[in-house]
Design an enzyme around this catalytic site. Structure first.
Site, PDB file in Angstrom:
ATOM      1  N   ASP A 110      -0.251   2.270  -9.539  1.00  0.00           N
ATOM      2  CA  ASP A 110      -0.691   3.137 -10.515  1.00  0.00           C
ATOM      3  C   ASP A 110      -0.682   4.664 -10.207  1.00  0.00           C
ATOM      4  OD1 ASP A 110      -2.595   1.566 -11.430  1.00  0.00           O
ATOM      5  OD2 ASP A 110      -2.120   0.132 -10.256  1.00  0.00           O
TER       6      ASP A 110
ATOM      7  N   ASP B  22       0.611   7.568  -4.198  1.00  0.00           N
ATOM      8  CA  ASP B  22      -0.082   8.648  -4.123  1.00  0.00           C
ATOM      9  C   ASP B  22      -1.995   8.482  -4.196  1.00  0.00           C
ATOM     10  OD1 ASP B  22      -0.586   7.061  -5.997  1.00  0.00           O
ATOM     11  OD2 ASP B  22      -3.028   8.251  -6.965  1.00  0.00           O
TER      12      ASP B  22
ATOM     13  N   GLU C  95      -3.641   4.315 -14.736  1.00  0.00           N
ATOM     14  CA  GLU C  95      -4.141   3.104 -13.687  1.00  0.00           C
ATOM     15  C   GLU C  95      -4.989   2.247 -14.863  1.00  0.00           C
ATOM     16  OE1 GLU C  95      -5.156   3.838  -9.780  1.00  0.00           O
ATOM     17  OE2 GLU C  95      -4.297   6.272 -10.089  1.00  0.00           O
TER      18      GLU C  95
ATOM     19  N   ASP D 163       3.700   2.442  -4.168  1.00  0.00           N
ATOM     20  CA  ASP D 163       1.983   1.646  -4.658  1.00  0.00           C
ATOM     21  C   ASP D 163       2.699   1.656  -6.055  1.00  0.00           C
ATOM     22  OD1 ASP D 163      -0.283   2.130  -5.750  1.00  0.00           O
ATOM     23  OD2 ASP D 163      -0.137   4.138  -6.227  1.00  0.00           O
TER      24      ASP D 163
ATOM     25  N   ASN E 196      -5.649   4.633  -0.389  1.00  0.00           N
ATOM     26  CA  ASN E 196      -5.180   2.984  -0.328  1.00  0.00           C
ATOM     27  C   ASN E 196      -3.373   3.624   0.086  1.00  0.00           C
ATOM     28  OD1 ASN E 196      -4.909   3.505  -3.144  1.00  0.00           O
ATOM     29  ND2 ASN E 196      -5.007   1.555  -2.732  1.00  0.00           N
TER      30      ASN E 196
HETATM   31 MG   LIG Z   1      -2.196   4.775  -7.234  1.00  0.00          MG
END
Ligand SMILES: [Mg+2]
Length: 211
Positions: free
Chosen positions: A13, A167, A20, A11, A170
């Site tokens: 962000d 993290d 983010e 992932d 999603n």
């Molecule tokens: Mg993330």
């Protein structure tokens, strides 16, 4: 690239990078607080990701594309990320990133960090400013899992030779699709569902897990 041994998909962000990106963009619109709260709810899995992303991107309406450079300059790579990508390459693996964030920022960052392929959302632009809409299909949790499967198939890598690191809620579908799902710096719901949890914010902690 016909002889890749394994695939690591991260992932972006709060995993590849500490930030983010949507919160940095929202700051440019003077709406950081509301977007940050909505992002946190989405990452905890409390709301539908695509619906949440559309409303958060709507808050970015009018942000000039000239602000992208300032946002890029504020990105902090996660400690250990270059060590991890170098170790993957040394061992004959490929590094992918699939992000619910944005190509407009990720395209400048990913190659510098040793990422071989990446996929993210695109922000619609008109007259050098954001329209507040996402351009094209949204990269949500299902799209993340589909990307991992597609890249593995493309590289001739068996699903069991894939590692997904994330993290947020999603990230759970791609973590479930991977041979190993690693929760990194993760929200409680993600920790609970992962094969393994890395608590320290240092991506080099994943190196001993590489095949
Ligand atoms: Mg993330």
């Amino acid at each position: 690239m016909t002889s890749a041994r394994f695939l690591v998909v991260l992932d972006a962000d709060s995993t590849l990078i500490r930030n983010e990106v949507i919160e940095l963009l929202a700051e440019e619109a003077g709406r950081r607080d509301e977007v940050q709260a909505a992002t946190e709810a989405a990452m905890r899995g409390e709301v539908d990701f695509a619906t949440s992303l559309r409303s958060r991107v709507a808050a970015l309406t009018g942000v000039p594309t000239a602000s992208f450079e300032r946002v890029r300059s504020r990105i902090e790579p996660t400690p250990g990320v270059r060590e991890l990508t170098a170790a993957v390459h040394e061992r004959g693996g490929v590094v992918g990133v699939v992000s619910g964030g944005f190509h407009e920022i990720l395209d400048a960052i990913a190659p510098e960090l040793g990422v071989d392929r990446w996929r993210a959302n695109r922000l619609e632009v008109a007259e050098d400013a954001l329209t507040g809409r996402v351009d094209g299909a949204i990269v949500d949790g299902a799209a993340k899992a589909a990307s991992l499967r597609e890249w593995a198939a493309d590289l001739g890598i068996a699903p069991r030779a894939t590692i997904a690191i994330g993290d947020g809620a999603n990230d759970l579908p791609m973590m479930a699709a991977a041979g190993l799902g690693l929760a990194f710096n993760a929200k409680p719901a993600v920790r609970a569902a992962a094969s393994l949890v890395v608590g320290r914010v240092d991506l080099s902690q994943a190196i001993p897990l590489l095949p």
